[in-house]
Design an enzyme around this catalytic site. Structure first.
Site, short mmCIF file in Angstrom:
data_model
loop_
_atom_site.label_atom_id
_atom_site.label_comp_id
_atom_site.label_asym_id
_atom_site.label_seq_id
_atom_site.Cartn_x
_atom_site.Cartn_y
_atom_site.Cartn_z
N ASP A 1 11.47 23.49 -32.44
CA ASP A 1 12.21 22.33 -32.94
C ASP A 1 13.16 21.72 -31.91
O ASP A 1 13.81 20.73 -32.17
CB ASP A 1 12.99 22.68 -34.22
CG ASP A 1 14.04 23.76 -33.99
OD1 ASP A 1 14.36 24.04 -32.82
OD2 ASP A 1 14.55 24.30 -34.98
N ASP B 1 6.49 28.23 -32.95
CA ASP B 1 7.55 28.72 -33.82
C ASP B 1 7.13 28.45 -35.27
O ASP B 1 6.53 27.41 -35.55
CB ASP B 1 8.86 28.01 -33.50
CG ASP B 1 9.99 28.50 -34.36
OD1 ASP B 1 10.21 29.72 -34.40
OD2 ASP B 1 10.66 27.66 -34.99
N CYS C 1 3.40 1.58 2.84
CA CYS C 1 4.69 0.90 2.66
C CYS C 1 5.65 1.81 1.89
O CYS C 1 6.84 1.92 2.24
CB CYS C 1 4.50 -0.40 1.89
SG CYS C 1 3.41 -1.59 2.67
N CYS D 1 0.84 -1.19 0.00
CA CYS D 1 0.00 0.00 0.00
C CYS D 1 0.88 1.24 0.00
O CYS D 1 2.11 1.15 0.07
CB CYS D 1 -0.92 0.02 1.22
SG CYS D 1 -0.04 0.22 2.77
#
Length: 739
Positions: free
Chosen positions: A630, A431, A20, A17
């Site tokens: 890019d 761009d 833990c 869980c």
């Protein structure tokens, strides 16, 4: 800020869980030299960043084991070690569940018969049937609870162990020494062997289904890993030999035949083929390959045979880098998960307190003859129904599925934080060059003047430009070759930098260049002024051609739009985004391109180094800005934006530049990334809402607040079924993102 940190991902077994995960996280964070530690319950991994001079991986593993958990051997790939551990865990859970069902089913029938089934020694039979369930099937819960107690913490195992343990021990005493738990001499007290056994069976069922579902959240990575061939056909000493992939080195010549997968990244030496690169780019159409073209490991050779030179092998190949990036994203934590983390950290102790209060209240208010029974039933129900598994799974499972699905679509998300940020974006800056447009000039129009034939005009212009290295010159030459025009070698060639060229083609003197260049050479360009103005208004660069001193025409050259740009911009607007275009081009050219794609907001004549300033200016207006570029020239702007989206073509892309990297170069992938983010956050919110609501409503009902009104008390068995189904529902909801 520390820059010499090393990152390691440790597979961890034994977690049940979010509690833990929190225990392991605290243990790792206390280790010397650890800068950051995050344990992901859904992926069963710990991501640790540490200073190598102060600690090492072995010490981190010891810290995990000291917390009571285990790190599987990592001799090979940590991901493979985790996968094997998950398979072992699933098989173990299934075996324990089968035992619990085989022994628990008759217990349930006897326990729920309400006296219809009765025979001498029945209670001893019930005790015998419950022992395998408690001692074998339930042993992981008790071992986990003991580990947590030794480390002064509590988790889901604590709740299950206390609930089932209390029911079993009470029932055991009721059988062995009934006088200790009954207020009526001669009357056999009730037993809850069936409750303890069926609770264990249902919790195991939930964990088994959860384990299976969590395995499906990692299918994207496994599918990518399965695409990598195990061997490569390499030319060594003039002969072909099939070698294990790990023996291939850069510089090797590799042979690929039709229908085979390409083993490593490289460059085609000879031969032609079409290669299916959809696993990298999401693009369904095969990519044509010839000498000089790049190829990538894991992609499928569709038709021809070719040889290529290996350039990148092992962890350097594109597919391995993608797998690493997806793993990094799946192991990351989104900011939206912090609330669940905080709640889970204290939730178990709160549940324990609520269960104890419930027990004491029922002892105080219930009738003497049913006091202990009602108190015990409510105590167990509160412990079982409140397990916070669903909270711990709500966010990481959705991130796992979303990042895996994104990778299949060519959308690489760097982290859960980037995935969450993307859904908050209200402004996107695109761009122009390479993002909206193809990024290379192309001839789009030939306007012949003074009676010249357009094809002859193109032949003369391309022949004159054939020796030039200027990008516009290359565009003219490439266009002529595509049109099947035969070029003639120029007899005399002279270039004027930034202006144009002059050359003798056969017996004709050709000038090609800007209007000012031709005017300087005494060519009357006035007849072309209307064409020049029209082309400029359409975003084209007019290149004039003169033959023997007479104006012959104009070539319109433009960086053409990608086919899907206008549609992608329309879809962005439908998402409610304010779309901007940024470019270094002249404002007139920029405005023409913006009109074609439907963008109203334009920033033109912006130098690359000043793009980041423009992004900052938008942010200062209170906008949440994404920048799509890019990934190379636009790096400063991508870093400045709230969300940087780096577009690439194929796999040759700087994956570290943006928060999101798109393997395809089209704008449609930007929309895909933003839609994926929005759907993911919507699923996470649904998961968190139902997880919180379930526990908020479930605890009072389990405590018995409805009993005074309805006379109904929640059975521990129903509580365990509801708890198991809550975790499964959260994972199932996350799996919807795969579609």
């Amino acid at each position: 800020m520390k820059t010499n940190l090393v990152r390691v991902d440790l597979p961890i077994s034994g977690m049940s869980c979010a509690g833990c995960a929190a225990t392991i996280e605290r243990s790792l964070a206390r280790s010397p030299g650890v800068a950051r530690a995050h344990v992901n319950f859904a992926t069963q991994t710990a991501t640790v960043e540490f200073e190598p001079g102060q600690t090492e991986v072995a010490r981190l593993i010891r810290a995990v084991e000291q917390a009571g958990y285990h790190v599987p051997p990592m001799e090979n790939d940590p991901g493979e070690a985790l996968r094997q551990e998950q398979e072992r865990e699933y098989r173990s859970l299934r075996r324990r569940f089968q035992v619990a069902v085989i022994c628990g089913a008759p217990l349930l029938v006897m326990g729920m018969s309400h006296g219809w089934i009765h025979f001498p020694g029945m209670r001893w039979v019930e005790l015998a049937l419950s022992l395998p369930v408690v001692l074998y099937s339930g042993s992981p819960f008790y071992a986990g609870a003991l580990r947590a107690a030794l480390h002064r913490s509590a988790n889901m195992n604590t709740l299950v162990a206390l609930g089932t343990g209390a029911a079993f021990l009470y029932s055991l005493i009721a059988v062995v020494a009934p006088g200790l738990v009954t207020t009526r001499p001669g009357m056999a007290p009730p037993v809850y062997f069936e409750a303890a056994s069926i609770i264990i069976a249902l919790v195991l069922l939930g964990r088994t289904l959860e384990s299976s579902a969590k395995g499906r959240t990692s299918e994207a990575i496994r599918r990518l890993m399965d695409l990598e061939p195990k061997t490569a056909r390499v030319v060594r000493n003039g002969a072909e030999a099939d070698l294990p992939l790990e023996q291939v080195v850069p510089g090797d010549v590799v042979v690929v035949r039709p229908g085979e997968r390409i083993p490593v990244d490289g460059t085609v030496l000879d031969g032609e083929s079409a290669v299916d690169e959809s696993m990298l780019t999401g693009e369904s159409l095969p990519a044509d390959k010839k000498a000089g073209d790049p190829v990538y490991g894991g992609t499928l050779n569709s038709s021809g045979s070719f040889r290529f030179e290996a350039r990148k092998v092992g962890k350097e190949t594109a597919i391995e880098r993608i797998i690493a990036l997806v793993r990094q994203a799946q192991g990351s934590r989104a900011p939206i998960a912090r609330l669940a983390d905080v709640v889970s950290a204290y939730f178990t102790f709160g549940v324990l307190a609520a269960a104890v209060v419930t027990f004491l209240v029922w002892v105080a208010v219930a009738p003497p003859e049913t006091r202990l029974t009602q108190a015990l039933v409510s105590f167990v129900s509160v412990l079982i129904i409140a397990c916070p598994c669903a909270l711990g799974l709500a966010t990481p499972t959705a991130i796992m599925v979303a990042t895996g699905r994104g990778a299949e679509l060519g959308v690489l998300v760097k982290s859960g934080e980037a995935l969450e940020t993307a859904h908050k974006i209200d402004t996107i800056v695109l761009d122009k060059t390479g993002t909206l447009t193809r990024g290379r000039p192309e001839v789009t129009e030939i306007a012949a003047l003074n009676g010249f034939d357009p094809r002859e005009l193109l032949r003369l212009a391309a022949s004159a430009e054939s020796r030039s290295e200027h990008p516009l010159a290359r565009a003219v030459v490439e266009y002529a070759r595509r049109e099947g025009v035969e070029l003639e070698e120029p007899a005399r060639f002279r270039a004027t930098a930034g202006q144009g060229v002059g050359a003798k083609i056969g017996q004709r003197q050709v000038l090609i260049g800007a209007p000012a260049f031709l005017s300087y050479r005494n060519v009357d360009v006035a007849p072309a002024q209307a064409v020049i103005d029209r082309m400029a208004g359409e975003g084209k660069t007019p290149v004039l051609v003169a033959v023997d001193g007479l104006l012959a025409g104009a070539l319109g050259i433009a960086d053409t739009l990608k086919p899907d740009s206008a549609d992608a911009v329309r879809r962005m607007k439908e998402l409610g985004l304010e779309v901007w275009m940024i470019t270094g081009d002249h404002s007139r050219t920029a405005a023409a391109v913006a009109r074609q794609v439907g963008i109203e907001h334009v920033m033109a004549e912006v130098q690359p180094e000043r793009k980041a300033e423009q992004i900052r200016a938008l942010q200062q207006q209170g906008k949440r800005v994404a920048m799509a570029g890019d990934g190379i020239n636009d790096a400063p702007a991508l870093a400045q934006a709230d969300l940087g989206i780096a577009l690439g073509t194929g796999a040759d892309v700087a994956m570290e530049t943006g928060d999101i990297t798109l393997m395809r170069g089209d704008l449609g992938s930007v929309v895909t990334a933003l839609e994926l983010s929005r759907r993911t956050i919507r699923v996470i919110r649904q998961n968190l809402f139902w997880a919180f609501a379930y526990n908020t409503l479930g605890i009072p009902i389990a405590a018995g607040v409805l009993y005074p009104v309805t006379g109904w008390q929640l059975s521990p068995i129903l509580a365990s079924a509801a708890m198991a189904m809550s975790s499964v529902s959260v994972v199932s909801n996350s799996l919807r993102l795969r579609k």
